[in-house]
Design a protein around this motif. Structure first.
Motif, PDB file in Angstrom:
ATOM      1  N   GLY A  11      -0.965   2.241  13.788  1.00  0.00           N
ATOM      2  CA  GLY A  11      -0.581   1.212  13.142  1.00  0.00           C
ATOM      3  C   GLY A  11       0.690   0.387  13.268  1.00  0.00           C
ATOM      4  N   THR A  15       0.449  -3.366  14.511  1.00  0.00           N
ATOM      5  CA  THR A  15       1.112  -4.311  13.650  1.00  0.00           C
ATOM      6  C   THR A  15       1.994  -5.063  14.893  1.00  0.00           C
ATOM      7  OG1 THR A  15       1.229  -2.992  11.964  1.00  0.00           O
ATOM      8  CG2 THR A  15       2.958  -4.628  11.937  1.00  0.00           C
ATOM      9  N   PHE A  42      -2.351  -7.641  12.378  1.00  0.00           N
ATOM     10  CA  PHE A  42      -1.005  -7.533  11.504  1.00  0.00           C
ATOM     11  C   PHE A  42      -1.567  -6.930  10.100  1.00  0.00           C
ATOM     12  CE2 PHE A  42       1.711  -8.798   8.114  1.00  0.00           C
ATOM     13  CZ  PHE A  42       2.702  -8.112   8.466  1.00  0.00           C
ATOM     14  N   GLY A  45      -2.968  -3.409  11.006  1.00  0.00           N
ATOM     15  CA  GLY A  45      -1.746  -2.316  11.357  1.00  0.00           C
ATOM     16  C   GLY A  45      -1.094  -2.075  10.009  1.00  0.00           C
ATOM     17  N   LEU A  46      -0.735  -2.890   9.199  1.00  0.00           N
ATOM     18  CA  LEU A  46      -0.036  -2.642   8.069  1.00  0.00           C
ATOM     19  C   LEU A  46      -0.997  -1.715   7.023  1.00  0.00           C
ATOM     20  CD1 LEU A  46       2.331  -3.600   6.145  1.00  0.00           C
ATOM     21  CD2 LEU A  46       0.827  -5.096   5.044  1.00  0.00           C
ATOM     22  N   THR A  55      -1.459  -0.211   0.435  1.00  0.00           N
ATOM     23  CA  THR A  55      -1.578  -1.732   0.819  1.00  0.00           C
ATOM     24  C   THR A  55      -2.189  -2.525  -0.338  1.00  0.00           C
ATOM     25  OG1 THR A  55      -1.853  -0.884   3.216  1.00  0.00           O
ATOM     26  CG2 THR A  55      -2.352  -3.228   2.605  1.00  0.00           C
TER      27      THR A  55
END
Length: 140
Positions: A11, A15, A42, A45-46, A55
């Protein structure tokens, strides 16, 4: 010591590539394909770093819905090939989402004057700048 899983390492890399593509797309006069790819990397990856549930919880808290709508709306606008408008919406949403984090970051950077290179007499303005930017807002 904090243990980092393999998914979190992946990740972090995804990101990083997402941020790279966003910056590269911006340098190439808002290339919509690079910006869209960077946005997707992005967000993926977050999600890999902190998990899907966290998330979702971060983006959809009641007091963050305005920032989330601007940020995700900007992503959708970039995907629809309106990169300049989409990036402006994303930037506003990003600052709205992370406004509680900025005083903490500036507080940390204000303590950076203990590092020998940054505490030189010709760079004495840097810690004062970060202390001024940190403000007094709390994370609560």
């Amino acid at each position: 010591m904090i243990s980092v899983t393999e998914w979190q390492k992946i990740g972090a890399g995804v990101t990083g590539f997402g941020i790279f593509f966003i910056l590269f797309g911006t340098l190439l006069y808002f290339d919509s394909v690079l910006l869209a790819f960077g946005n997707l990397l992005f967000l993926t990856g977050l999600s890999l770093i902190i998990g899907l549930k966290k998330t979702f919880w971060f983006f959809f808290q009641r007091h963050k819905l305005k920032g989330t709508s601007f940020f995700l709306g900007g992503v959708v606008i970039v995907l629809l090939r309106w990169p300049l408008l989409g990036m402006f919406l994303e930037i506003y949403g990003f600052f709205s989402l992370f406004k509680g984090f900025f005083p903490v970051a500036f507080s940390f950077l204000g303590n950076v004057y203990n590092i020998p290179f940054l505490s030189e007499s010709n760079n004495s303005w840097l810690p004062q700048l970060f202390r001024r930017l940190q403000g007094t807002s709390s994370m609560v």
